[in-house]
Enzyme design. Structure first.
Site, PDB file in Angstrom:
ATOM      1  N   ASN A   1     -45.955  46.746  58.439  1.00  0.00           N
ATOM      2  CA  ASN A   1     -46.996  46.434  57.445  1.00  0.00           C
ATOM      3  C   ASN A   1     -48.314  45.966  58.078  1.00  0.00           C
ATOM      4  O   ASN A   1     -49.378  46.179  57.505  1.00  0.00           O
ATOM      5  CB  ASN A   1     -46.480  45.463  56.375  1.00  0.00           C
ATOM      6  CG  ASN A   1     -45.995  44.158  56.915  1.00  0.00           C
ATOM      7  OD1 ASN A   1     -45.796  44.017  58.125  1.00  0.00           O
ATOM      8  ND2 ASN A   1     -45.801  43.192  56.051  1.00  0.00           N
TER       9      ASN A   1
ATOM     10  N   GLU B   1     -40.106  35.394  61.999  1.00  0.00           N
ATOM     11  CA  GLU B   1     -41.011  35.365  60.849  1.00  0.00           C
ATOM     12  C   GLU B   1     -40.461  36.392  59.872  1.00  0.00           C
ATOM     13  O   GLU B   1     -40.609  37.587  60.072  1.00  0.00           O
ATOM     14  CB  GLU B   1     -42.439  35.691  61.325  1.00  0.00           C
ATOM     15  CG  GLU B   1     -43.489  35.137  60.409  1.00  0.00           C
ATOM     16  CD  GLU B   1     -43.838  36.135  59.323  1.00  0.00           C
ATOM     17  OE1 GLU B   1     -43.200  36.065  58.245  1.00  0.00           O
ATOM     18  OE2 GLU B   1     -44.721  36.957  59.543  1.00  0.00           O
TER      19      GLU B   1
ATOM     20  N   CYS C   1     -45.630  39.912  53.687  1.00  0.00           N
ATOM     21  CA  CYS C   1     -44.605  38.892  53.451  1.00  0.00           C
ATOM     22  C   CYS C   1     -45.196  37.656  52.787  1.00  0.00           C
ATOM     23  O   CYS C   1     -44.459  36.799  52.325  1.00  0.00           O
ATOM     24  CB  CYS C   1     -43.904  38.539  54.745  1.00  0.00           C
ATOM     25  SG  CYS C   1     -45.059  38.208  56.063  1.00  0.00           S
TER      26      CYS C   1
ATOM     27  N   GLU D   1     -46.822  31.032  64.562  1.00  0.00           N
ATOM     28  CA  GLU D   1     -47.714  31.917  65.306  1.00  0.00           C
ATOM     29  C   GLU D   1     -49.149  31.515  65.021  1.00  0.00           C
ATOM     30  O   GLU D   1     -49.448  30.949  63.965  1.00  0.00           O
ATOM     31  CB  GLU D   1     -47.452  33.368  64.900  1.00  0.00           C
ATOM     32  CG  GLU D   1     -46.038  33.802  65.274  1.00  0.00           C
ATOM     33  CD  GLU D   1     -45.789  35.294  65.133  1.00  0.00           C
ATOM     34  OE1 GLU D   1     -46.018  35.839  64.038  1.00  0.00           O
ATOM     35  OE2 GLU D   1     -45.374  35.915  66.117  1.00  0.00           O
TER      36      GLU D   1
END
Ligand code: ADP
Length: 485
Positions: A159, A257, A291, A465
């Site tokens: 994505n 993640e 997400c 991150e």
């Protein structure tokens, strides 16, 4: 390959292993297609176990010299890579739109966003420092040193085909870790183009490898290899759990993640214009395939109808079209399974009493295009309340009391992003402290930026991150005791 580029060499059908552009050892390839048309763009090597071992060995060989370079040196290479990425933004955007589907403007936006991580971690490389701790004896000193964790691996999704790579690789490289990357099989060309630019920037052979192909085989070697000391993964919770199990035998450091099920809560006292604009950005970015996209929109009674009406108006201005078409705001979904899932969620919601309140005008036809829509009357017994829809459907859940809104918001096993809208300061803190999520946003939906920690809690994973924490994920702490002084 048919894509028209200013720099055709950026589109490559070879993997990048140990500084060489190679085919898979088996000679096998896998096709990559354009989601807007279904047409095959080209193929990439279908790498497997042997290719992955070769990349890991090359990383291991490159490691001593790479970690020994000065931070300034590593930063300079990252700065050069950053400049090259920005310089080639038009081609990188075209490649991304061709293989991923997102509108060109969004693709270029992602390249700019991806580049920010390279720049940020070039700067952070110079700021890895340690500590000196007061010792319990006069003749002892205690020093705390930070060292690279070692050879690292990254598995990234489709994505954000560029940003998920730079968000993992830039901190790894800055910290002194070589990194082996497995991009999504659906979007390998963006990763390979970044590798071309990394090679031009002058990174030494083996510190940055891209292994395309068989996810299971590559992931199997990455997780079981004792040489790989760290794995960073972005993708589904299902695969994240599997990778964690596979990594247990080698006690690898992990950053996961994973999926989200973000609530976006609009309270009665919200700024309506802001809430609508923000919900549109959060819900429909990348056609709803992120997400952190608002998956559930929770609207309080008093503002519900006005919000629904305004959101409907905004949705009717969306343009569903191939990503390379002028004015496209919603491109195709990544594959037909994604379209089927959206359809199943909508059918299930309608079956349980939801109504289609508004839809975008009919746009591009084709099996991977989904129609953006607003559903009213969403309830917790619907599939879309529990699962990520990952598509352009905005379901509105109506609630009455603040407590009820928080309870619905937290009623999920995920905990990545949560958004809420209110003008009341007391409520702002009350709600922010109660929401179970790694990222909470008040009166904004923009939460992805290089200086802010990004990551989740609960089944959305762990690790952060971006920000300073992003480089810590690739650093080990060594305590140096000096006695007998
Ligand atoms: P999504 O639902 O976003 O496609 P996935 O978790 O399936 O998420 O994919 C994310 C990344 O994980 C991709 O690069 C994919 O190839 C990879 N992947 C999928 N299955 C496995 C596996 N068994 N082992 C290693 N990597 C995998």
């Amino acid at each position: 390959m048919t894509l028209l580029l200013d720099n055709p060499a950026l589109l490559t059908d070879r993997a990048f292993i140990g500084g060489e552009w190679v085919s898979a050892k088996s000679g096998a390839t896998v096709p990559v297609d354009n989601p807007a048309t279904g047409a095959v763009i080209g193929t990439v090597p279908d790498c497997g176990e042997e290719d992955t071992r070769a990349a890991i060995s090359a990383a291991e060989r490159a490691y001593p010299a790479w970690r020994a370079r000065t931070a300034n040196d590593r930063a300079a290479l990252l700065e050069r890579w950053h400049a090259l990425v920005l310089d080639k933004i038009a081609d990188l955007g075209r490649i991304m739109t061709a293989e991923q589907g997102k509108p060109l403007a969004e693709a270029e936006g992602e390249i700019r966003y991806a580049a920010t991580f390279i720049k940020w971690f070039a700067e952070e490389a110079r700021r890895v420092d340690g500590a000196i701790i007061p010792a319990p004896e006069a003749n002892r000193r205690i020093l705390v040193m930070k060292e690279p964790v070692g050879v690292s691996a990254a598995i990234t999704p489709w994505n954000f085909p560029a940003a998920m790579i730079t968000r993992k690789c830039a901190p790894a490289l800055a910290a002194g870790c070589p990194v082996v990357i497995k991009p999504s099989e659906l979007t390998p060309y963006s990763a390979l183009a970044l590798a071309k630019l990394a090679e031009m920037a002058g990174f030494p052979a083996g510190v940055f490898s891209i292994v395309t192909g068989d996810a299971k085989a590559i992931g199997g070697v990455m997780t079981s290899s004792p040489i790989v000391r760290k794995l960073s993964f972005t993708g589904s919770t299902r695969v994240g759990v599997q990778l964690m199990q596979q990594s247990a035998g080698t006690l690898k450091r992990l950053s996961l993640e994973l999926g989200g099920n973000a609530p976006l809560i609009v309270f009665d006292d919200a700024d309506l214009d802001l809430a609508v604009a923000s919900a549109m950005a959060s819900k429909f970015r990348n056609a709803g395939q992120t997400c952190v996209c608002a998956n559930r929109i929770l609207v309080q009674d008093g503002i519900h109808d006005a919000f629904a009406e305004r959101l409907a108006k905004a949705v009717s201005a969306l343009k569903v079209a191939p990503g390379d078409q002028e004015g496209a705001t919603i491109g195709p979904l990544i594959n037909s399974a994604a379209v089927d899932k959206v359809k199943e969620h909508v059918d299930d919601a309608l079956h349980h009493g939801a109504k289609i309140y508004a839809q975008a005008p009919e746009g591009a036809k084709g099996e991977r295009f989904a129609t953006p829509m607003v559903l009213t009357g969403a309830t917790r017994d619907m599939r879309l309340a529990d699962e990520e829809t990952f598509g352009p459907v905005a379901p509105l859940f109506r609630f009455t009391h603040e407590e009820e809104g928080i309870e619905i918001a937290n009623g999920t096993s995920y905990g990545l992003a949560s958004y809420f809208y209110t003008e009341n300061l007391h409520r702002a803190f009350r709600v922010a402290e109660r929401l179970e999520a790694g990222m909470v946003a008040l009166n904004t939906s923009g939460i992805s930026m290089e200086m802010a920690p990004f990551g989740g809690v609960k089944m959305s994973g762990f690790g952060r991150e971006g920000a300073h924490m992003g480089i810590e994920e690739y650093l080990e702490t060594k305590t140096f005791h000096v006695g007998g002084l």
